[in-house]
Design an enzyme around this catalytic site. Structure first.
Site, PDB file in Angstrom:
ATOM      1  N   LYS A  31       0.815  -1.218   0.000  1.00  0.00           N
ATOM      2  CA  LYS A  31       0.000   0.000   0.000  1.00  0.00           C
ATOM      3  C   LYS A  31       0.849   1.269   0.000  1.00  0.00           C
ATOM      4  O   LYS A  31       0.463   2.269  -0.607  1.00  0.00           O
ATOM      5  CB  LYS A  31      -0.947   0.015   1.205  1.00  0.00           C
ATOM      6  CG  LYS A  31      -0.283   0.244   2.542  1.00  0.00           C
ATOM      7  CD  LYS A  31      -1.301   0.361   3.655  1.00  0.00           C
ATOM      8  CE  LYS A  31      -0.628   0.607   4.985  1.00  0.00           C
ATOM      9  NZ  LYS A  31       0.086   1.878   5.080  1.00  0.00           N
ATOM     10  N   THR A  32       2.014   1.252   0.657  1.00  0.00           N
ATOM     11  CA  THR A  32       2.847   2.462   0.700  1.00  0.00           C
ATOM     12  C   THR A  32       3.323   2.822  -0.703  1.00  0.00           C
ATOM     13  O   THR A  32       3.312   3.996  -1.098  1.00  0.00           O
ATOM     14  CB  THR A  32       4.058   2.260   1.633  1.00  0.00           C
ATOM     15  OG1 THR A  32       3.578   1.860   2.917  1.00  0.00           O
ATOM     16  CG2 THR A  32       4.849   3.546   1.767  1.00  0.00           C
TER      17      THR A  32
ATOM     18  N   GLN B 273      -7.949  -4.496   9.642  1.00  0.00           N
ATOM     19  CA  GLN B 273      -6.877  -4.143  10.574  1.00  0.00           C
ATOM     20  C   GLN B 273      -7.250  -2.940  11.438  1.00  0.00           C
ATOM     21  O   GLN B 273      -6.381  -2.269  11.986  1.00  0.00           O
ATOM     22  CB  GLN B 273      -5.580  -3.855   9.813  1.00  0.00           C
ATOM     23  CG  GLN B 273      -5.007  -5.065   9.103  1.00  0.00           C
ATOM     24  CD  GLN B 273      -3.619  -4.806   8.538  1.00  0.00           C
ATOM     25  OE1 GLN B 273      -2.629  -4.721   9.274  1.00  0.00           O
ATOM     26  NE2 GLN B 273      -3.539  -4.657   7.236  1.00  0.00           N
TER      27      GLN B 273
ATOM     28  N   ASP C 280      -3.560   7.802   4.269  1.00  0.00           N
ATOM     29  CA  ASP C 280      -3.001   6.493   4.590  1.00  0.00           C
ATOM     30  C   ASP C 280      -3.691   5.959   5.853  1.00  0.00           C
ATOM     31  O   ASP C 280      -4.161   6.736   6.688  1.00  0.00           O
ATOM     32  CB  ASP C 280      -1.493   6.634   4.827  1.00  0.00           C
ATOM     33  CG  ASP C 280      -0.790   5.291   4.901  1.00  0.00           C
ATOM     34  OD1 ASP C 280      -1.394   4.264   4.533  1.00  0.00           O
ATOM     35  OD2 ASP C 280       0.378   5.263   5.335  1.00  0.00           O
ATOM     36  N   GLU C 281      -3.731   4.637   6.019  1.00  0.00           N
ATOM     37  CA  GLU C 281      -4.308   3.994   7.214  1.00  0.00           C
ATOM     38  C   GLU C 281      -5.698   4.561   7.524  1.00  0.00           C
ATOM     39  O   GLU C 281      -6.016   4.909   8.662  1.00  0.00           O
ATOM     40  CB  GLU C 281      -3.376   4.182   8.427  1.00  0.00           C
ATOM     41  CG  GLU C 281      -1.969   3.659   8.235  1.00  0.00           C
ATOM     42  CD  GLU C 281      -1.871   2.135   8.284  1.00  0.00           C
ATOM     43  OE1 GLU C 281      -2.918   1.474   8.339  1.00  0.00           O
ATOM     44  OE2 GLU C 281      -0.737   1.620   8.243  1.00  0.00           O
TER      45      GLU C 281
ATOM     46  N   ARG D  73       1.603 -10.799  10.576  1.00  0.00           N
ATOM     47  CA  ARG D  73       2.946 -10.256  10.820  1.00  0.00           C
ATOM     48  C   ARG D  73       4.017 -11.245  10.366  1.00  0.00           C
ATOM     49  O   ARG D  73       5.176 -10.868  10.175  1.00  0.00           O
ATOM     50  CB  ARG D  73       3.182  -9.959  12.313  1.00  0.00           C
ATOM     51  CG  ARG D  73       2.269  -8.934  12.978  1.00  0.00           C
ATOM     52  CD  ARG D  73       2.158  -7.656  12.215  1.00  0.00           C
ATOM     53  NE  ARG D  73       0.991  -7.676  11.356  1.00  0.00           N
ATOM     54  CZ  ARG D  73       0.799  -6.866  10.333  1.00  0.00           C
ATOM     55  NH1 ARG D  73       1.711  -5.982  10.004  1.00  0.00           N
ATOM     56  NH2 ARG D  73      -0.303  -6.931   9.610  1.00  0.00           N
TER      57      ARG D  73
END
Length: 716
Positions: free
Chosen positions: A39-40, A254, A223-224, A603
């Site tokens: 995503k970044t 998330q 973002d997020e 993770r």
């Protein structure tokens, strides 16, 4: 600048959905970006693509992140992709961007040009100063409780004049909030929540200013997005208006920060408010193997409130997920450390291995085992168990009772919780003690009062310590800790803290530490039990924590692990009551707990271990556990069980056969009705058939332990 070569470079090595998201023209979009889906890169490439294709210029867009580190990384990546200067770009955190806007328009919000920002500790000091001016009893109105009330309301966009109050207590706190607002205005300072609230009010009330920024920022990127609060979303809506374009990147699966005000419903609202034609789903994962991803998918699909996606990887199936059931929490910890040592011998750096847990208190047994194995470790985003403030405070009471000459212990607790003992009083006490060559305790004793009703000051503290000392005489260390935590006021103090539940859990774990210490340590002279226990806690906390650059095993809560990745991950304590947490067994709470488990699983890059303990020391007592319901949500073909004791074995183990049969009548998570306490949710059991106790969290009366034989419960 608009060259085909650069265009190809921007889209190189991207998958179809990533390219589709990046190359959208003038429309709003919601990018549902799964864990490890790049995503970044999508976000930064979107910025570069908009500028390169002249849909905007560098100062005509606004990008919001949640950390300064993420904002700097975003700018660095953009400059690596495009030959531009980023100096004038509006890229930053919500608070950073609001601060920038308020600096420009300080007059419109009645702030001085050089207004100061109060961080959390500065804000708390300002509140303490105000309580002194208002003659507020800080025992009844702790400054931290006031701070939490103020910030919670500001985070929701609520000023004191509109804050909800329920009783005389909250009305008084709100009156302090009102005075605090006046004090900040008079002094020309703003706290962190005020930055966003003032900026929102500025745009809401000033039409021309709002239109100016709407015309400037045609493209707004976030973002997020799943972590945005309601006020943050309202601020974004004001900036976007009716004609601008929002590009929101996030993952509703998330969303794990509801306790910080994050509102997962913002994603559904965005779809409706901005008429999103189609959600673009980034489902290809570049981090984990398919076995790990399939486990995560199987867990999260049980949630009913989600937009829905299915992660997959091109890297292959990978190893099976390994599951271990320990006989006890120490057995579980020893298994984890044996595996860690084996992995390290095979060439894996410690720093590429993480041990995750749901609650901070769980780290104590793990830390003890790690220290015993002489392995370097680091508690990410937190302190080691015996370094935590609440543990040090409780131990300071024990230290002073054990050794009245311990001036450090005296100074730590003499006014904690607050007893109206100011710095000047303590200075005078120290001067007298130094002059007479006395300890601070002996000096304080000279001020002892016979007034039974005294609730403050040095004389009250002396009387309190003496009464605790009398009460714990003949008690075990564990019983002594329970008594002093209650009698000292520590428990009541932390109950009013926003992190109070975690802190009280740590204090309860300290009781377990004392029980374990006595059971496992041979001490010839029982009179020295307390001294030896205090020495043990000092030695445990005295181990230097590894720095961020050292090769060290990583320990952290699941919340702290978000955004990180590791070659190997151990998720420990997978028992109902721990994960999912016993305080989150309501329907909404369970969905967030499942999202937490999803975050934990994703993770892991190559290897994932799921561990639990058949019995665990909690609050100084052994409690028998059932496996987390989340384990049942993972398909059997993805799991390799490392020991012969599977979940069915636990339920038929002779240690608790009758206990489990009784439990089967009312399962953990069931809603029940009690004739006196009303409706509640079953959160745990302990004991055996002869003395079975059930723990229930009641809506009106909190958590209660009841004898099963006499509870008279009705399932709902």
């Amino acid at each position: 600048m608009n060259s085909p070569e650069l265009q190809n470079k921007l889209l190189k090595n991207l998958n179809e959905e990533q390219i589709r998201a990046i190359t959208l023209e003038n429309e709003s979009a919601l990018i549902l970006a799964g864990a490890g889906s790049g995503k970044t890169r999508v976000l930064t490439s979107r910025i570069a693509w908009l500028i390169h294709n002249q849909l905007t210029n560098p100062t005509g867009l606004l990008a919001v992140t949640f950390t300064n580190k993420a904002a700097k990384e975003m700018l660095m990546r953009v400059t690596n992709q495009l030959p531009i200067h980023t100096r004038g770009m509006w890229v930053g955190t919500f608070h950073g961007l609001c601060n920038r806007m308020l600096r420009i328009h300080h007059r419109e919000v009645n702030l001085p040009e050089g207004f100061q920002i109060l961080d959390s500790s500065d804000q708390l000091s300002a509140i303490k100063r105000l309580t002194r001016i208002m003659n507020i009893d800080t025992d009844n109105f702790p400054p931290k409780e006031i701070q939490y009330f103020i910030n919670s309301n500001k985070d929701e966009g609520i000023r004191s004049k509109n804050a909800k109050t329920y009783d005389a207590h909250t009305k008084k706190i709100n009156a302090i909030y009102s005075e605090y607002e006046k004090q900040c205005s008079r002094e020309g300072v703003v706290d962190f929540p005020e930055l966003l609230l003032s900026c929102f009010e500025l745009l809401e009330k000033n039409t021309s200013l709002r239109q100016h920024y709407q015309e400037r920022f045609k493209h707004i990127l976030i973002d997020e997005f799943q972590d945005t609060s309601l006020l943050q979303y309202k601020w974004l809506k004001l900036l976007a208006g009716n004609n601008n374009y929002i590009f929101a990147v996030g993952d509703d699966d998330q969303s794990i920060y509801a306790f910080r005000g994050a509102r997962v419903g913002n994603m559904q609202d965005l779809e409706k408010d901005f008429k999103i034609k189609k959600v673009i789903k980034l489902e290809q994962n570049y981090r984990s193997t398919n076995n790990i991803l399939n486990a995560a998918n199987s867990i999260i699909e049980k949630n009913t409130v989600r937009l829905g996606k299915n992660l997959w990887a091109a890297s292959g199936e990978g190893e099976l997920i390994q599951q271990y059931i320990g006989l006890s929490d120490f057995d579980e910890a020893n298994f984890i450390l044996d595996e860690v040592k084996m992995l390290h011998r095979e060439g894996l750096d410690y720093k590429k291995i993480a041990i995750l847990y749901r609650s901070n208190a769980q780290s104590r047994v793990l830390e003890h085992t790690i220290v015993s194995n002489n392995i370097p470790y680091r508690v990410y985003g937190g302190l080691r168990f015996f370094e935590r403030a609440e543990i040090k405070n409780a131990l300071a009471y024990l230290r002073l009772i054990s050794n009245k000459s311990d001036d450090n212990a005296f100074l730590r607790i003499v006014n904690f919780p607050t007893r109206g003992i100011g710095a000047r009083t303590i200075e005078q006490l120290q001067d007298v003690a130094k002059k007479n060559n006395y300890s601070l305790w002996d000096t304080a004793k000279e001020n002892e009062s016979q007034n039974e009703n005294l609730k403050k000051g040095i004389p009250f503290f002396v009387k309190l310590i003496k009464s605790i000392e009398d009460e714990i005489e003949g008690c075990s260390i564990a019983e002594s800790i329970e008594i002093l935590v209650a009698r000292s006021g520590l428990k009541d103090h932390y109950l009013k803290d926003k992190d109070g539940i975690d802190r009280i859990s740590n204090l309860e774990e300290l009781v377990s530490a004392a029980v374990t210490f006595i059971e496992t340590t041979e001490i010839e002279n029982e009179a020295l039990n307390l001294v030896e226990f205090l020495n043990y806690t000092s030695l445990e906390s005295g181990e230097l924590q590894a720095s961020a650059t050292d090769d060290a095993l990583q320990l952290m809560t699941i919340h702290s692990s978000k955004g990180l990745e590791f070659d190997v991950v151990f998720i420990s304590g997978l028992e109902d009551g721990l994960c999912p947490h016993e305080q989150s067994l309501s329907e909404d709470g369970l969905e967030e707990e499942r999202r937490l488990m999803y975050v934990a699983v994703t993770r892991a890059k190559n290897k994932l271990y799921l561990t639990l303990a058949q019995s665990r020391m909690l609050h100084g007592q052994t409690r028998y556990n059932v496996p987390s319901r989340f384990l049942n949500e993972i398909p059997d073909q993805l799991i390799k069980k490392l020991n012969s004791m599977n979940q069915e074995d636990i339920l038929s183990n002779p240690i608790q056969t009758d206990f489990t049969n009784s439990r089967q009548e009312i399962e953990i998570g069931s809603s029940v009705l009690h004739p006196k306490f009303g409706q509640g949710i079953v959160t745990s059991y302990e004991g055996s058939e002869d003395d079975l106790r059930i723990q229930i969290r009641f809506k009106e009366h909190g958590v209660k332990w009841l004898a099963m034989e006499f509870a008279k419960l009705t399932t709902i």
